[in-house]
Design a protein around this motif. Structure first.
Motif, PDB file in Angstrom:
ATOM      1  N   THR A  79       0.815  -1.221   0.000  1.00  0.00           N
ATOM      2  CA  THR A  79       0.000   0.000   0.000  1.00  0.00           C
ATOM      3  C   THR A  79       0.846   1.267   0.000  1.00  0.00           C
ATOM      4  OG1 THR A  79      -0.142   0.071   2.424  1.00  0.00           O
ATOM      5  CG2 THR A  79      -1.853  -1.174   1.253  1.00  0.00           C
ATOM      6  N   ALA A  80       2.149   1.128  -0.012  1.00  0.00           N
ATOM      7  CA  ALA A  80       3.031   2.284   0.126  1.00  0.00           C
ATOM      8  C   ALA A  80       2.922   3.260  -1.043  1.00  0.00           C
ATOM      9  CB  ALA A  80       4.480   1.815   0.263  1.00  0.00           C
ATOM     10  N   ASP A  81       2.456   2.799  -2.214  1.00  0.00           N
ATOM     11  CA  ASP A  81       2.393   3.683  -3.368  1.00  0.00           C
ATOM     12  C   ASP A  81       1.161   4.579  -3.365  1.00  0.00           C
ATOM     13  OD1 ASP A  81       0.771   1.439  -3.694  1.00  0.00           O
ATOM     14  OD2 ASP A  81       0.804   1.598  -5.879  1.00  0.00           O
ATOM     15  N   TRP A  82       0.160   4.281  -2.536  1.00  0.00           N
ATOM     16  CA  TRP A  82      -1.051   5.113  -2.551  1.00  0.00           C
ATOM     17  C   TRP A  82      -1.574   5.478  -1.163  1.00  0.00           C
ATOM     18  CZ3 TRP A  82      -5.582   3.058  -0.415  1.00  0.00           C
ATOM     19  CH2 TRP A  82      -5.550   1.676  -0.159  1.00  0.00           C
ATOM     20  N   LEU A  83      -1.179   4.742  -0.127  1.00  0.00           N
ATOM     21  CA  LEU A  83      -1.659   5.021   1.229  1.00  0.00           C
ATOM     22  C   LEU A  83      -0.615   5.819   1.992  1.00  0.00           C
ATOM     23  CD1 LEU A  83      -4.020   4.482   3.156  1.00  0.00           C
ATOM     24  CD2 LEU A  83      -2.839   2.418   3.926  1.00  0.00           C
ATOM     25  N   ASP A  84      -1.024   6.948   2.561  1.00  0.00           N
ATOM     26  CA  ASP A  84      -0.091   7.845   3.239  1.00  0.00           C
ATOM     27  C   ASP A  84      -0.006   7.580   4.735  1.00  0.00           C
ATOM     28  OD1 ASP A  84       1.663  10.260   3.169  1.00  0.00           O
ATOM     29  OD2 ASP A  84       0.110  11.054   4.484  1.00  0.00           O
ATOM     30  N   SER A  85      -1.127   7.388   5.395  1.00  0.00           N
ATOM     31  CA  SER A  85      -1.112   7.167   6.843  1.00  0.00           C
ATOM     32  C   SER A  85      -2.394   6.466   7.274  1.00  0.00           C
ATOM     33  CB  SER A  85      -0.972   8.494   7.605  1.00  0.00           C
ATOM     34  OG  SER A  85      -2.077   9.334   7.362  1.00  0.00           O
ATOM     35  N   VAL A  86      -2.305   5.817   8.432  1.00  0.00           N
ATOM     36  CA  VAL A  86      -3.446   5.136   9.054  1.00  0.00           C
ATOM     37  C   VAL A  86      -3.515   5.588  10.507  1.00  0.00           C
ATOM     38  CG1 VAL A  86      -4.472   2.932   9.699  1.00  0.00           C
ATOM     39  CG2 VAL A  86      -3.215   3.139   7.537  1.00  0.00           C
ATOM     40  N   VAL A  87      -4.692   6.007  10.937  1.00  0.00           N
ATOM     41  CA  VAL A  87      -4.885   6.468  12.302  1.00  0.00           C
ATOM     42  C   VAL A  87      -5.950   5.604  12.967  1.00  0.00           C
ATOM     43  CG1 VAL A  87      -5.560   8.396  13.786  1.00  0.00           C
ATOM     44  CG2 VAL A  87      -4.244   8.828  11.700  1.00  0.00           C
ATOM     45  N   LEU A  88      -5.606   5.047  14.113  1.00  0.00           N
ATOM     46  CA  LEU A  88      -6.555   4.264  14.897  1.00  0.00           C
ATOM     47  C   LEU A  88      -7.304   5.213  15.829  1.00  0.00           C
ATOM     48  CD1 LEU A  88      -4.206   1.281  15.868  1.00  0.00           C
ATOM     49  CD2 LEU A  88      -5.514   1.634  13.759  1.00  0.00           C
ATOM     50  N   VAL A  89      -8.595   5.315  15.645  1.00  0.00           N
ATOM     51  CA  VAL A  89      -9.421   6.221  16.447  1.00  0.00           C
ATOM     52  C   VAL A  89     -10.109   5.390  17.525  1.00  0.00           C
ATOM     53  CG1 VAL A  89     -11.177   8.025  16.387  1.00  0.00           C
ATOM     54  CG2 VAL A  89      -9.780   7.575  14.358  1.00  0.00           C
ATOM     55  N   HIS A  90      -9.512   5.329  18.693  1.00  0.00           N
ATOM     56  CA  HIS A  90     -10.053   4.512  19.769  1.00  0.00           C
ATOM     57  C   HIS A  90     -11.322   5.110  20.368  1.00  0.00           C
ATOM     58  CE1 HIS A  90      -6.695   1.635  20.114  1.00  0.00           C
ATOM     59  NE2 HIS A  90      -5.941   2.650  19.711  1.00  0.00           N
ATOM     60  N   ARG A  91     -11.416   6.433  20.355  1.00  0.00           N
ATOM     61  CA  ARG A  91     -12.619   7.086  20.866  1.00  0.00           C
ATOM     62  C   ARG A  91     -12.963   8.277  19.969  1.00  0.00           C
ATOM     63  NH1 ARG A  91      -9.909   6.830  25.988  1.00  0.00           N
ATOM     64  NH2 ARG A  91     -10.724   5.206  27.346  1.00  0.00           N
ATOM     65  N   LEU A  92     -14.233   8.414  19.663  1.00  0.00           N
ATOM     66  CA  LEU A  92     -14.723   9.602  18.987  1.00  0.00           C
ATOM     67  C   LEU A  92     -16.152   9.860  19.434  1.00  0.00           C
ATOM     68  CD1 LEU A  92     -16.855   8.659  16.541  1.00  0.00           C
ATOM     69  CD2 LEU A  92     -14.737   8.084  15.391  1.00  0.00           C
ATOM     70  N   ARG A  93     -16.602  11.080  19.227  1.00  0.00           N
ATOM     71  CA  ARG A  93     -17.955  11.471  19.604  1.00  0.00           C
ATOM     72  C   ARG A  93     -18.654  12.069  18.395  1.00  0.00           C
ATOM     73  NH1 ARG A  93     -20.265  16.179  22.814  1.00  0.00           N
ATOM     74  NH2 ARG A  93     -18.198  17.099  22.635  1.00  0.00           N
ATOM     75  N   GLU A  94     -19.872  11.650  18.152  1.00  0.00           N
ATOM     76  CA  GLU A  94     -20.682  12.153  17.052  1.00  0.00           C
ATOM     77  C   GLU A  94     -21.949  12.775  17.617  1.00  0.00           C
ATOM     78  OE1 GLU A  94     -22.563  10.548  12.832  1.00  0.00           O
ATOM     79  OE2 GLU A  94     -22.456   9.206  14.558  1.00  0.00           O
ATOM     80  N   VAL A  95     -22.253  13.974  17.168  1.00  0.00           N
ATOM     81  CA  VAL A  95     -23.459  14.676  17.593  1.00  0.00           C
ATOM     82  C   VAL A  95     -24.298  14.976  16.360  1.00  0.00           C
ATOM     83  CG1 VAL A  95     -24.397  16.731  18.704  1.00  0.00           C
ATOM     84  CG2 VAL A  95     -22.296  15.693  19.581  1.00  0.00           C
ATOM     85  N   SER A  96     -25.542  14.554  16.366  1.00  0.00           N
ATOM     86  CA  SER A  96     -26.461  14.820  15.260  1.00  0.00           C
ATOM     87  C   SER A  96     -27.654  15.599  15.776  1.00  0.00           C
ATOM     88  CB  SER A  96     -26.924  13.514  14.607  1.00  0.00           C
ATOM     89  OG  SER A  96     -27.559  12.678  15.562  1.00  0.00           O
ATOM     90  N   ALA A  97     -28.157  16.519  14.968  1.00  0.00           N
ATOM     91  CA  ALA A  97     -29.279  17.370  15.348  1.00  0.00           C
ATOM     92  C   ALA A  97     -30.412  17.201  14.349  1.00  0.00           C
ATOM     93  CB  ALA A  97     -28.845  18.836  15.412  1.00  0.00           C
ATOM     94  N   LEU A  98     -31.626  17.116  14.852  1.00  0.00           N
ATOM     95  CA  LEU A  98     -32.817  17.013  14.010  1.00  0.00           C
ATOM     96  C   LEU A  98     -33.386  18.417  13.818  1.00  0.00           C
ATOM     97  CD1 LEU A  98     -34.937  15.270  12.569  1.00  0.00           C
ATOM     98  CD2 LEU A  98     -36.151  15.090  14.753  1.00  0.00           C
TER      99      LEU A  98
END
Length: 323
Positions: free
Chosen positions: A75-94
């Motif tokens: 994947t070295a020719d097209w993939l630049d970096s990989v980040v493991l996101v152990h925690r994230l928060r998503e907020v959605s509004a109606l």
């Protein structure tokens, strides 16, 4: 709306809460006082992109990331970096209701101009119901040089003209302003759908529980990446099954298998030969058997997808980023 921008908190802590709030207030008042300038569209993707591509790992209560030190093989020719996101928060509004076609199915536009049914009879309401979800994910950033070179290829430009023509006819029939997201978006969106299907087989979450976030923009401040994540109001969104797939020893085989599966669809040759201009469709080589995902997973209602841009198909072997 994802909220990774809390990564700036440690940098602001040295100034104190009062000084930071005073500075924010001054900036808001100055922006409100500027006359003759058009209101810019509220942009969430740029601060999210910068948080994910920041070279420093983040360890916050609602946003924890760890950059994978070694990229998967091949994947070295097209993939630049990989980040493991152990925690994230998503907020959605109606904010309102629509019928027939959901707003996210249309090209990006100012939602204030859309005809929606309001939540209240009058305009006195100053709040809307929101949902706060927590989860985990994997962020992939592609190499900008590789994508820019790919966009300049004659075959890719010809394919883009076909998709843009179908996009124009689709928008004209619905009386909406044509706003083409770009061929880069179609490529990254297709990659996200291919990986969602493969990740669902290995991470323990259902495909409908894995969502996407596409970061695609050309120009002076480019973006080229995708976030695959899952979020839930309880602990089921942070069990670690998805984020573990971001480790190089697991991500490499998953990507290789996903791309191999995308080369051939069970509906081929009809799927690969699909002509979007005939029926004014917003997708090229793609169908329910190979690319389409659940509404909870796709941010564009299964529009702007094309396997021919990602891998070689039965009818096109010139546009693929991964031949």
């Amino acid at each position: 709306m994802l909220l990774p921008t809390q990564a700036c908190w440690p940098e602001l802590e040295q100034y104190g809460a009062d000084a930071v709030w005073a500075a924010v207030t001054r900036e808001a008042q100055a922006a409100a006082g500027d006359e003759g300038e058009e209101d810019e569209e509220f942009d969430l993707t740029t601060p999210e992109w910068r948080a994910f591509t920041h070279p420093r790992d983040h360890a916050l209560p609602d946003f924890t990331t760890v950059r994978e030190r070694r990229l998967p093989d091949d994947t070295a020719d097209w993939l630049d970096s990989v980040v493991l996101v152990h925690r994230l928060r998503e907020v959605s509004a109606l904010t309102g209701f629509t019928r027939i076609e959901a707003p996210e199915w249309l090209p990006e536009e100012d939602t204030r101009t859309r005809a929606v049914a309001p939540l209240s009879r009058g305009n006195a309401s100053t709040w809307v119901p929101c949902a706060e979800l927590r989860g985990e994910g994997v962020f992939l950033a592609l190499k900008e040089e590789r994508l820019a070179e790919w966009e300049r290829q004659d075959a890719v430009r010809a394919r883009e003209e076909i998709l843009k023509s179908a996009h124009w006819a689709w928008c004209t029939a619905r009386r909406v302003e044509p706003r083409w997201p770009g061929i880069r978006y179609v490529l990254l969106h297709t990659l996200a759908h291919v990986l969602i299907r493969q990740f669902a087989l290995e991470c323990g979450y259902g495909a409908s529980g894995i969502a996407e976030r596409v970061y695609a923009r050309s120009g002076p401040d480019p973006m080229s990446g995708i976030l695959l994540y899952t979020a839930a109001p309880d602990s089921e969104g942070t069990l670690g099954g998805l984020v573990s797939l971001g480790r190089s020893e697991r991500l490499g085989p998953a990507i290789a298998q996903a791309l191999e599966e995308a080369r051939l669809c069970s509906s081929d040759p009809m799927c690969a030969e699909h002509e979007p201009r005939i029926h004014s469709r917003l997708h090229g080589a793609g169908c329910h058997a190979c690319l389409f995902a659940a509404e909870t997973s796709c941010e564009r209602g299964n529009h702007y997808l094309d396997r021919a841009l990602l891998v070689e198909t039965l009818t096109d072997d010139k546009c693929a980023l991964r031949p």
